[in-house]
Design an enzyme around this catalytic site. Structure first.
Site, PDB file in Angstrom:
ATOM      1  N   HIS A 103      -3.154  -1.398  -1.673  1.00  0.00           N
ATOM      2  CA  HIS A 103      -2.862  -1.066  -0.272  1.00  0.00           C
ATOM      3  C   HIS A 103      -1.490  -0.379  -0.164  1.00  0.00           C
ATOM      4  O   HIS A 103      -0.603  -0.643  -0.971  1.00  0.00           O
ATOM      5  CB  HIS A 103      -2.840  -2.337   0.581  1.00  0.00           C
ATOM      6  CG  HIS A 103      -4.124  -3.113   0.528  1.00  0.00           C
ATOM      7  ND1 HIS A 103      -4.303  -4.197  -0.311  1.00  0.00           N
ATOM      8  CD2 HIS A 103      -5.283  -2.940   1.193  1.00  0.00           C
ATOM      9  CE1 HIS A 103      -5.530  -4.664  -0.146  1.00  0.00           C
ATOM     10  NE2 HIS A 103      -6.157  -3.931   0.760  1.00  0.00           N
TER      11      HIS A 103
ATOM     12  N   HIS B  17       3.544  -5.556   3.388  1.00  0.00           N
ATOM     13  CA  HIS B  17       3.056  -5.105   4.709  1.00  0.00           C
ATOM     14  C   HIS B  17       3.950  -5.563   5.866  1.00  0.00           C
ATOM     15  O   HIS B  17       3.827  -5.040   6.976  1.00  0.00           O
ATOM     16  CB  HIS B  17       1.638  -5.618   4.979  1.00  0.00           C
ATOM     17  CG  HIS B  17       0.596  -5.056   4.065  1.00  0.00           C
ATOM     18  ND1 HIS B  17       0.398  -3.701   3.914  1.00  0.00           N
ATOM     19  CD2 HIS B  17      -0.297  -5.657   3.241  1.00  0.00           C
ATOM     20  CE1 HIS B  17      -0.586  -3.492   3.039  1.00  0.00           C
ATOM     21  NE2 HIS B  17      -1.018  -4.666   2.608  1.00  0.00           N
TER      22      HIS B  17
ATOM     23  N   ASP C 157      -4.836  -6.042  -6.889  1.00  0.00           N
ATOM     24  CA  ASP C 157      -6.111  -5.803  -6.183  1.00  0.00           C
ATOM     25  C   ASP C 157      -6.641  -4.401  -6.499  1.00  0.00           C
ATOM     26  O   ASP C 157      -7.694  -4.007  -6.007  1.00  0.00           O
ATOM     27  CB  ASP C 157      -5.962  -6.018  -4.664  1.00  0.00           C
ATOM     28  CG  ASP C 157      -4.644  -5.530  -4.102  1.00  0.00           C
ATOM     29  OD1 ASP C 157      -3.911  -4.813  -4.814  1.00  0.00           O
ATOM     30  OD2 ASP C 157      -4.350  -5.862  -2.937  1.00  0.00           O
TER      31      ASP C 157
ATOM     32  N   ASP D 299       0.145  -1.777  -5.771  1.00  0.00           N
ATOM     33  CA  ASP D 299      -0.879  -2.535  -5.037  1.00  0.00           C
ATOM     34  C   ASP D 299      -1.889  -1.540  -4.471  1.00  0.00           C
ATOM     35  O   ASP D 299      -1.542  -0.386  -4.193  1.00  0.00           O
ATOM     36  CB  ASP D 299      -0.208  -3.310  -3.895  1.00  0.00           C
ATOM     37  CG  ASP D 299      -1.146  -4.270  -3.179  1.00  0.00           C
ATOM     38  OD1 ASP D 299      -1.100  -5.470  -3.478  1.00  0.00           O
ATOM     39  OD2 ASP D 299      -1.917  -3.807  -2.310  1.00  0.00           O
TER      40      ASP D 299
HETATM   41 ZN    ZN Z   1      -3.009  -5.296  -1.546  1.00  0.00          ZN
END
Ligand code: ZN
Length: 344
Positions: free
Chosen positions: A163, A124, A248, A161
């Protein structure tokens, strides 16, 4: 198969208090690798600190200086999700440097593949700011380093991931040398990663986003790998593959709503490893991003190593998602993405 493990206790020094991204994550993984004795099959690759010059391959001087200053001021919050302590700057330098070392070890043939168990995570972090538990974008730095040091022309980054790796996407949005492919839950944090985001200018087509509705599990992910990821990576024909391995996406993870099992992660990693074997002499480096259920995280990382080692039996102590949902129909989404990316 010689498989490298990048790890160092320096990664535990990134203290985050009660935060979900904490040192217990790596402690749980290492203790599981020790208890199962899998660690004996791995080759330890010692990390080093990344230099400021190496961080600058991706980040602005101002961002690097800001992280360093917050560390000197005894830590604090960099954004509403991202906290750091005094020693976090050092840990973050070693996280980026750990991935650089993993890249060197694989490119120079010390090991066949490697997995960097580092924190803070990275995908990120943008060129100018920390966000989403990430200080520096470890994988973007390693990709830029590999392009420069080994004069590579094509690197693929696969990010599973849960995200979207907004920072990684941003880093290579104008760069046709790096293919960025992400599967992620959508709509979800950080709000980027739509199918229409495909890269810019000469890099048009080298960003491939696969935003999936909540509730997708092994079946949907395998379909996406088979229908989109494998053909896209084959067409790009990378010389080196990097993976943002975030766990995750597991059904037991409290941060998101996906339903992937340990077995599902092993299947995805096997497909990626086969792509690396087929296209780039097996040159493959993974790095840890998310994953917050400690049992699921430790079992998934072990399963990942088993696949890299070529071990046939995969242990899945948690099994499939106990909530048996029907397979989500993602056919029209897959067709749209195929159309956008000219996949027959
Ligand atoms: Zn994540």
């Amino acid at each position: 198969m010689k498989v490298g493990l990048v790890y160092d206790p320096v990664y535990l020094k990134h203290e985050t208090g009660q935060h979900v991204e904490n040192a217990q994550r790596l402690e749980a993984i290492i203790s599981h690798l020790e208890q199962t004795q899998l660690i004996r099959q791995l080759t330890l690759v010692e990390p080093r600190a990344a230099s400021i010059e190496e961080l600058s391959l991706v980040h602005s001087e101002r961002h690097i200086a800001h992280v360093q200053e917050v560390a000197q001021e005894r830590g604090g919050w960099l954004d509403p999700d991202t906290v750091m302590s005094t020693d976090s700057y050092e840990a973050a330098l070693y996280a980026a440097g750990g991935l650089i070392r993993a890249t060197e070890a694989v490119m120079q043939g010390e090991v066949d593949s490697a997995f960097a168990l580092v924190r803070p995570p990275g995908h990120h972090a943008t060129t100018t700011q920390a966000m989403g538990f990430c200080l520096f974008n470890n994988i973007a730095i390693a990709a830029r380093y590999a392009l420069a040091k080994y004069s590579l022309k094509r690197i693929a980054i696969i990010d599973f991931d849960v995200h979207h790796g907004n920072g990684t996407q941003e880093s290579f949005y104008d760069d046709p040398q790096v293919l960025y492919i992400s599967t992620h839950e959508s709509p979800f944090y950080p709000g980027t990663g739509y199918i229409e985001e495909t890269g810019r200018g000469e890099a048009e087509g080298t960003t491939v986003n696969i935003p999936l509705p909540a509730g997708c599990g092994d079946a949907e992910y395998l379909l996406v790998f088979e229908q989109i990821i494998v053909p896209v990576v084959r067409r790009f024909n990378p010389q080196f593959i990097l993976v943002s391995a975030g766990y995750d996406t597991h059904w037991a993870d409290g941060l998101a709503m996906m339903k992937v099992s340990v077995t599902g992660f092993a299947q995805m990693v096997r497909i990626i490893k086969e792509l690396a074997d087929e296209l780039c002499g097996g040159r493959l480096v993974l790095t840890l991003e998310g994953g917050y259920n400690l049992t699921a995280l430790a079992a998934s990382v072990k399963a990942t190593f088993d696949v890299l080692l070529g071990n046939n039996s995969i242990e899945d102590p948690l099994g499939p998602s106990p909530r048996r949902l029907a397979v989500t129909n993602i056919d029209s989404l897959i067709n749209k993405i195929k159309e956008i990316h000219n996949l027959a």
